[in-house]
Write a protein that holds these residues in place. Structure first.
Motif, PDB file in Angstrom:
ATOM      1  N   GLN A   7       0.668  13.338  -7.868  1.00 19.60           N
ATOM      2  CA  GLN A   7       0.566  12.298  -6.395  1.00 19.60           C
ATOM      3  C   GLN A   7      -0.227  11.581  -6.168  1.00 19.60           C
ATOM      4  O   GLN A   7      -1.319  11.398  -7.364  1.00 19.60           O
ATOM      5  CB  GLN A   7      -0.500  13.979  -5.496  1.00 19.60           C
ATOM      6  CG  GLN A   7      -1.488  14.264  -5.659  1.00 19.60           C
ATOM      7  CD  GLN A   7      -2.200  14.993  -4.785  1.00 19.60           C
ATOM      8  OE1 GLN A   7      -3.161  15.960  -5.918  1.00 19.60           O
ATOM      9  NE2 GLN A   7      -1.808  15.196  -4.272  1.00 19.60           N
ATOM     10  N   HIS A  10      -7.929   7.294  -1.356  1.00 20.39           N
ATOM     11  CA  HIS A  10      -8.735   8.042  -1.484  1.00 20.39           C
ATOM     12  C   HIS A  10     -10.349   7.729  -0.796  1.00 20.39           C
ATOM     13  O   HIS A  10     -11.070   8.207  -0.461  1.00 20.39           O
ATOM     14  CB  HIS A  10      -9.579   7.451  -3.323  1.00 20.39           C
ATOM     15  CG  HIS A  10     -10.274   8.117  -3.599  1.00 20.39           C
ATOM     16  ND1 HIS A  10     -11.643   7.831  -3.572  1.00 20.39           N
ATOM     17  CD2 HIS A  10     -10.332   9.443  -3.647  1.00 20.39           C
ATOM     18  CE1 HIS A  10     -13.163   8.789  -4.091  1.00 20.39           C
ATOM     19  NE2 HIS A  10     -12.508  10.241  -4.228  1.00 20.39           N
ATOM     20  N   MET A  65       0.930   3.071  -3.638  1.00 17.53           N
ATOM     21  CA  MET A  65       1.258   4.659  -4.289  1.00 17.53           C
ATOM     22  C   MET A  65       3.283   4.593  -4.617  1.00 17.53           C
ATOM     23  O   MET A  65       2.434   5.496  -5.592  1.00 17.53           O
ATOM     24  CB  MET A  65       1.673   5.556  -2.345  1.00 17.53           C
ATOM     25  CG  MET A  65       0.333   5.476  -2.091  1.00 17.53           C
ATOM     26  SD  MET A  65       0.424   6.474  -0.160  1.00 17.53           S
ATOM     27  CE  MET A  65       0.037   8.163  -0.813  1.00 17.53           C
ATOM     28  N   ILE A 114      -2.615   9.406  -3.506  1.00 17.70           N
ATOM     29  CA  ILE A 114      -3.891   9.558  -2.474  1.00 17.70           C
ATOM     30  C   ILE A 114      -4.445   8.392  -1.878  1.00 17.70           C
ATOM     31  O   ILE A 114      -4.722   7.667  -3.035  1.00 17.70           O
ATOM     32  CB  ILE A 114      -4.998  11.141  -1.785  1.00 17.70           C
ATOM     33  CG1 ILE A 114      -5.700  10.927  -3.059  1.00 17.70           C
ATOM     34  CG2 ILE A 114      -4.008  12.339  -2.223  1.00 17.70           C
ATOM     35  CD1 ILE A 114      -7.108  11.713  -2.887  1.00 17.70           C
ATOM     36  N   LEU A 174      -6.592   3.474  -3.521  1.00 17.14           N
ATOM     37  CA  LEU A 174      -5.825   4.267  -3.717  1.00 17.14           C
ATOM     38  C   LEU A 174      -6.361   4.821  -5.401  1.00 17.14           C
ATOM     39  O   LEU A 174      -6.562   4.566  -6.348  1.00 17.14           O
ATOM     40  CB  LEU A 174      -4.478   4.152  -4.433  1.00 17.14           C
ATOM     41  CG  LEU A 174      -3.614   3.168  -3.199  1.00 17.14           C
ATOM     42  CD1 LEU A 174      -2.364   2.322  -3.213  1.00 17.14           C
ATOM     43  CD2 LEU A 174      -3.847   3.519  -1.839  1.00 17.14           C
ATOM     44  N   GLU A 195      -8.040  11.123 -12.947  1.00 20.84           N
ATOM     45  CA  GLU A 195      -8.372  10.830 -11.728  1.00 20.84           C
ATOM     46  C   GLU A 195      -7.906   9.256 -12.175  1.00 20.84           C
ATOM     47  O   GLU A 195      -8.557   8.684 -13.242  1.00 20.84           O
ATOM     48  CB  GLU A 195      -8.971  11.219 -11.195  1.00 20.84           C
ATOM     49  CG  GLU A 195      -8.927  12.723 -10.663  1.00 20.84           C
ATOM     50  CD  GLU A 195      -9.649  13.412  -9.783  1.00 20.84           C
ATOM     51  OE1 GLU A 195     -11.170  11.839  -9.497  1.00 20.84           O
ATOM     52  OE2 GLU A 195      -9.722  13.954  -9.651  1.00 20.84           O
ATOM     53  N   ARG A 231      -3.342  11.533  -9.522  1.00 21.26           N
ATOM     54  CA  ARG A 231      -3.579  12.488  -9.747  1.00 21.26           C
ATOM     55  C   ARG A 231      -2.942  13.364 -10.696  1.00 21.26           C
ATOM     56  O   ARG A 231      -1.960  13.190  -9.978  1.00 21.26           O
ATOM     57  CB  ARG A 231      -4.889  13.501  -8.490  1.00 21.26           C
ATOM     58  CG  ARG A 231      -5.439  12.989  -7.702  1.00 21.26           C
ATOM     59  CD  ARG A 231      -5.859  13.827  -6.873  1.00 21.26           C
ATOM     60  NE  ARG A 231      -7.795  13.356  -6.537  1.00 21.26           N
ATOM     61  CZ  ARG A 231      -8.014  14.040  -5.251  1.00 21.26           C
ATOM     62  NH1 ARG A 231      -7.564  15.161  -5.008  1.00 21.26           N
ATOM     63  NH2 ARG A 231      -9.319  13.958  -4.765  1.00 21.26           N
TER      64      ARG A 231
END
Length: 273
Positions: free
Chosen positions: A214, A218, A194, A216, A227, A179, A230
């Motif tokens: 992906q 966060h 993203m 997300i 952001l 992460e 992962r």
């Protein structure tokens, strides 16, 4: 001289018996030493095949088999010299019970070591965490397990502590999720941020395609929109990949025209008349 001759004549049978037993004892010791080496090699090879080349359990069982050969040889030698081995076994059993009561904590470590070796919650070479300690497993013995931390420290822990703890094994599964979190300004486009992170992940072949990476949102933090990328990698590639991506995040975000804001607060001063 006459005294020696008379003594020899009187105890000739006993002397020959003692000499014969001593020679037999030496022969038994030699045979036990030779046999123990053969047994040790055979048990090591057999257990290695059955345990998928688990070096630790193979070493342990081969040593136990080797000691068992010496123990059998000792019993035979004692029997040669007329020692009542049945009484000796009973005596050893009673002594073993007394020692067991005195060393119950030590015996619990032995029991825990056997459980660890056969159930294998940890194996040599795996990176694990238990009871607040983290390190690579270097050895598992009957009494203690040995670990080496990431900064090269030596940890020796009683087996009972390891067995009774919740163990987090970072190496056992075939994949591990990394992460990477980065904050962008509230004025910046979330979609652009993203895409930057997804494009960055696509450049690394070690990152698995299934599950797919992906990104997300966060957290909506005080000064930034955080952001998080992962992605899944093999455990042995985790840190190298994590550090490499972490290094690239800042220049990629800035190249896309986005900003990584500093923490800031808006202060409103209320004047009272």
């Amino acid at each position: 001289m006459d005294t020696l001759v008379a003594f020899f004549s009187t105890y000739e049978a006993q002397i020959f018996t003692i000499v014969k037993n001593i020679l037999l004892a030496c022969l038994i010791i030699f045979a036990a030493s030779f046999t123990s080496k053969l047994v040790r090699k055979a048990v090591f090879a057999g257990v290695s095949r059955l345990s998928n080349n688990d070096e630790i359990i193979s070493n342990l069982l081969s040593k136990v088999a080797s000691y068992a050969v010496y123990l059998i040889g000792l019993v035979i030698i004692l029997d040669l010299f007329g020692v009542n081995t049945a009484s000796l076994v009973a005596l050893v059993g009673a002594a073993g019970l007394a020692i067991g009561l005195a060393l119950k904590d030590t015996l619990s470590n032995i029991a825990a070591g056997i459980m660890i070796l056969f159930l294998k919650p940890i194996k040599k070479g795996e990176y694990v965490e238990f009871s607040g300690n983290m390190g690579t497993v270097t050895d598992i013995g009957l009494f203690t397990s040995v670990f080496e931390t990431a900064d090269g420290l030596y940890i020796s822990s009683p087996n009972s502590v390891v067995w009774n703890a919740t163990i987090k094994n970072f190496s056992r599964n075939s994949k591990r999720r990394l992460e990477v979190t980065v904050g962008i300004s509230y004025k910046d486009s979330i979609d652009v941020g993203m895409k930057v992170l997804l494009d960055l992940a696509a450049e690394y072949d070690v990152i698995m395609k299934d599950p797919a990476p992906q990104v997300i949102v966060h957290m909506l933090a005080d000064s930034s929109v955080n952001l998080q990328l992962r992605a899944w990698v093999a455990p042995d590639k985790f840190w190298d990949t994590h550090w490499a991506i972490q290094k690239q995040v800042k220049p990629r975000i800035e190249a896309a025209g986005l900003t990584i804001p500093f923490p800031q607060r808006d202060l409103h001063i209320v004047k009272q008349d």
